[in-house]
Scaffold this active site. Structure first.
Site, PDB file in Angstrom:
ATOM      1  N   HIS A 258      93.155  41.655  22.977  1.00 35.21           N
ATOM      2  CA  HIS A 258      91.787  41.410  22.506  1.00 35.21           C
ATOM      3  C   HIS A 258      91.506  39.904  22.594  1.00 35.21           C
ATOM      4  O   HIS A 258      92.387  39.085  22.325  1.00 35.21           O
ATOM      5  CB  HIS A 258      91.605  41.912  21.075  1.00 35.21           C
ATOM      6  CG  HIS A 258      90.182  41.913  20.648  1.00 35.21           C
ATOM      7  ND1 HIS A 258      89.531  40.759  20.271  1.00 35.21           N
ATOM      8  CD2 HIS A 258      89.268  42.908  20.590  1.00 35.21           C
ATOM      9  CE1 HIS A 258      88.271  41.057  19.978  1.00 35.21           C
ATOM     10  NE2 HIS A 258      88.090  42.358  20.169  1.00 35.21           N
TER      11      HIS A 258
ATOM     12  N   GLU B 109      85.548  43.637  28.200  1.00 29.81           N
ATOM     13  CA  GLU B 109      84.816  42.998  27.111  1.00 29.81           C
ATOM     14  C   GLU B 109      84.479  41.545  27.479  1.00 29.81           C
ATOM     15  O   GLU B 109      85.319  40.653  27.289  1.00 29.81           O
ATOM     16  CB  GLU B 109      85.665  42.984  25.843  1.00 29.81           C
ATOM     17  CG  GLU B 109      86.034  44.348  25.314  1.00 29.81           C
ATOM     18  CD  GLU B 109      86.241  44.314  23.805  1.00 29.81           C
ATOM     19  OE1 GLU B 109      85.445  44.947  23.100  1.00 29.81           O
ATOM     20  OE2 GLU B 109      87.163  43.642  23.335  1.00 29.81           O
TER      21      GLU B 109
HETATM   22  C1  PEP Z   1      85.261  43.781  19.788  1.00 27.43           C
HETATM   23  O1  PEP Z   1      85.634  42.945  18.964  1.00 27.43           O
HETATM   24  O2  PEP Z   1      86.079  44.346  20.537  1.00 27.43           O
HETATM   25  C2  PEP Z   1      83.842  44.067  19.870  1.00 27.43           C
HETATM   26  C3  PEP Z   1      83.403  44.755  20.876  1.00 27.43           C
HETATM   27  O3  PEP Z   1      83.079  43.583  18.845  1.00 27.43           O
HETATM   28  P1  PEP Z   1      81.489  43.736  18.688  1.00 27.43           P
HETATM   29  O4  PEP Z   1      81.162  45.177  18.948  1.00 27.43           O
HETATM   30  O5  PEP Z   1      81.226  43.347  17.263  1.00 27.43           O
HETATM   31  O6  PEP Z   1      80.876  42.838  19.673  1.00 27.43           O
END
Ligand code: PEP
Length: 237
Positions: free
Chosen positions: A86, A157
């Protein structure tokens, strides 16, 4: 049916967890929603037969690693998934050094791994997104030929989208997700699921649902309020 991962990060006390569980009782499809609470509350979710994962694992099974939690200990609590890489781990805990060891350890222990990859704003603006993602995949998968790589799931992400309410255009997400899938297929002969994560919420989910190659979502902030999270899940196909 898409996978939905709820990352609680370092939120909630016991009382909040018990309230949360009461609120979602019998309202969740237990085959497709995976909760990633703080390690302390993993067994509360497991007790009610939810799929549960850890937000991280230590890079070694046991030993002199003060403050760490072993994958074996987490498995005793009932996890079948773990997040690895992450961006918050990479940023605050220097996890880039350990991604490969963690992935190998998790696969060796038969966990499903949600491997998080993503570019920073600066990297995006310098057209480095593809390069960064491929580098992160290669680093995670290197020297890995004895474990079952089919137990990997990729979470794309973009770092600049996490917790910011800003998300990429649908076309951009589609293109990047396809690039990730093609790269995994061509280089590693893998057909892996790819999730999107970064500010997924009730305002943007209808739009995101039009992206045809997504296999699910990793959701942080919008998973913290059970009623809203249930509404979100109802929209996701
Ligand atoms: C995450 O931390 O993996 C994430 C997607 O957070 P958020 O949905 O708050 O952007």
């Amino acid at each position: 049916m898409k996978l939905i991962c709820a990352n609680f990060k370092m939120n909630f006390l016991k009382e909040n967890i018990l309230n949360y569980l009461e609120n979602i009782h019998e309202k969740i499809n237990k085959d497709r929603v995976i909760f990633f609470p703080s390690n302390l509350y993993i067994s509360d979710f497991k007790k009610e037969n939810y799929l549960v994962g850890s937000q991280d694992i230590s890079f070694k099974e046991f030993g002199s690693l003060t403050g760490e939690t072993s994958i074996k200990q987490l498995k005793e609590l009932g996890i079948s998934y773990t997040l690895i890489g992450h961006s918050e781990r990479r940023k605050y805990f220097n996890d880039n050094r350990y991604i490969n060891a963690k992935v190998k350890l998790a696969l060796k222990n038969d966990l499903k791994v949600i491997l998080c990859i993503g570019e920073s704003l600066k990297e995006r603006d310098n057209n480095l997104t593809s390069l960064v993602l491929k580098k992160e995949i290669d680093e995670a998968l290197k020297n890995n030929n004895c474990f079952n790589l089919n137990n990997l799931i990729i979470a794309y992400e973009p770092i600049w989208s996490i917790g910011t309410s800003v998300i990429p255009d649908n076309k951009v997400i589609f293109k990047i997700v396809q690039e990730i899938k093609d790269y995994l297929k061509n280089k590693y002969d893998l057909n892996l699921k790819v999730l999107y994560g970064g500010s997924v919420n009730l305002e943007n989910i209808d739009k995101l649902e039009n992206i045809s190659n997504l296999d699910g979502y990793l959701i942080g902030g919008a998973s913290l309020q059970p009623e809203k999270f249930l509404d979100l899940i109802r929209i996701i196909k």
